[in-house]
Scaffold this active site. Structure first.
Site, mmCIF file in Angstrom:
data_model
loop_
_atom_site.group_PDB
_atom_site.id
_atom_site.type_symbol
_atom_site.label_atom_id
_atom_site.label_comp_id
_atom_site.label_asym_id
_atom_site.label_seq_id
_atom_site.Cartn_x
_atom_site.Cartn_y
_atom_site.Cartn_z
ATOM 1 N N HIS A 130 -14.666 5.478 -32.065
ATOM 2 C CA HIS A 130 -14.584 6.740 -32.791
ATOM 3 C C HIS A 130 -15.765 7.634 -32.430
ATOM 4 C CE1 HIS A 130 -11.644 4.636 -35.328
ATOM 5 N NE2 HIS A 130 -11.231 5.836 -35.666
ATOM 6 N N LYS B 261 -18.706 9.305 -37.365
ATOM 7 C CA LYS B 261 -18.057 8.379 -38.298
ATOM 8 C C LYS B 261 -19.110 7.477 -38.933
ATOM 9 C CE LYS B 261 -14.082 5.290 -38.788
ATOM 10 N NZ LYS B 261 -13.619 6.039 -39.981
#
Length: 279
Positions: A167, A171
């Protein structure tokens, strides 16, 4: 009452949606999807008191003002809505849900990182209002969940299982909620509990791999929207089931599909498998 600025008469009769985290990347994607949908209208936009967009028109970034200002007052933001879509943080989501229960507003929750106690709290709230809770609202990811269940049952012995996810740098939780859900599905299909067989990191002399474990590897960097791979590594072959997201739009469209599913429900806790008929 006349329709809000930028709202057509047809949209004025549509279901009202409130979006949490309205100033953020996902919030803006949700607002854009709601504005483009014929059967929904933006009724509320919520954000933190320190959010940069507070007080601004929630759709101004689209160049088409909608007459809905971003607010940190939950009751003001939720009172015109029939359903809330929330991709924020666990503590914020629970505060939102408390007001949703008070106001009879349904909820689509894509927030990740809930503790077991927080999940139990959501279950209690769902006795009074209808909620769809899923760590990933993508239709493709949820079809992938079903494929993983089938694969795990067929590859129950002789295959080592590893879950790799990647990600963007912003995040804050790891592994991702989607990766954890993949692990739960695989573990359940194998008759195991993920809490008993998960390995979240390896370093140094770890010894041989325990074949009963499910490993996780996490990558964070750049603007990666979300990549997930479950690897079944056997002798002489590897099976990889992969899903890659190139845009948050898929999460927004899945969220609207979940909101449509809730339209005829009074209460209960559901997930995207219920929404997609994958049970």
């Amino acid at each position: 009452m006349s329709p809000a600025v930028g709202t057509s008469p047809a949209q004025a009769q549509a279901r009202g949606v409130a979006v949490a985290g309205a100033s953020g990347r996902m919030g803006r994607m949700l607002i854009e999807a709601v504005q483009a949908a014929r059967d929904f209208r933006l009724a509320g936009a919520l954000d933190r008191a320190d959010a940069p967009g507070l007080g601004q028109d929630a759709a101004s970034f689209l160049g088409q003002p909608c007459g809905v200002a971003i607010t940190d007052d939950l009751r003001v933001g939720l009172s015109p809505a029939q359903v809330l879509i929330d991709f924020t943080r666990p503590e914020g989501t629970l505060a939102h849900l408390a007001v949703c229960r008070e106001r009879g507003v349904q909820a689509v929750i894509g927030t990740t990182g809930f503790s077991d106690a927080q999940k139990a709290q959501i279950e209690r709230i769902a006795q009074d209002i209808a909620i769809v809770l899923s760590p990933n609202m993508s239709v493709g990811v949820n079809v992938t969940f079903k494929l993983l269940e089938m694969a795990a049952q067929a590859l129950a012995t002789g295959y080592d299982i590893e879950i790799i996810e990647a990600h963007h740098r912003h995040k804050v939780d790891a592994p991702s909620g989607t990766a954890l859900r993949m692990g739960e599905i695989v573990a359940h299909a194998l008759g195991r509990e993920l809490s008993q067989c998960a390995v979240y990191g390896r370093e140094g002399v770890t010894g041989e791999r325990d074949p009963s474990t499910i490993g996780f590897a996490t990558v964070r960097g750049g603007d990666i929207v979300g990549d997930h791979t479950v690897l079944f590594a056997g002798t002489g072959e590897r099976i990889e089931i992969t899903h890659k997201s190139s845009s948050r739009a898929t999460y927004a469209q899945g969220s609207l599909r979940a909101a449509r599913f809730l339209a005829e429900r009074k209460n209960g806790l559901f997930d995207m498998a219920d929404v997609l008929g994958l049970r």
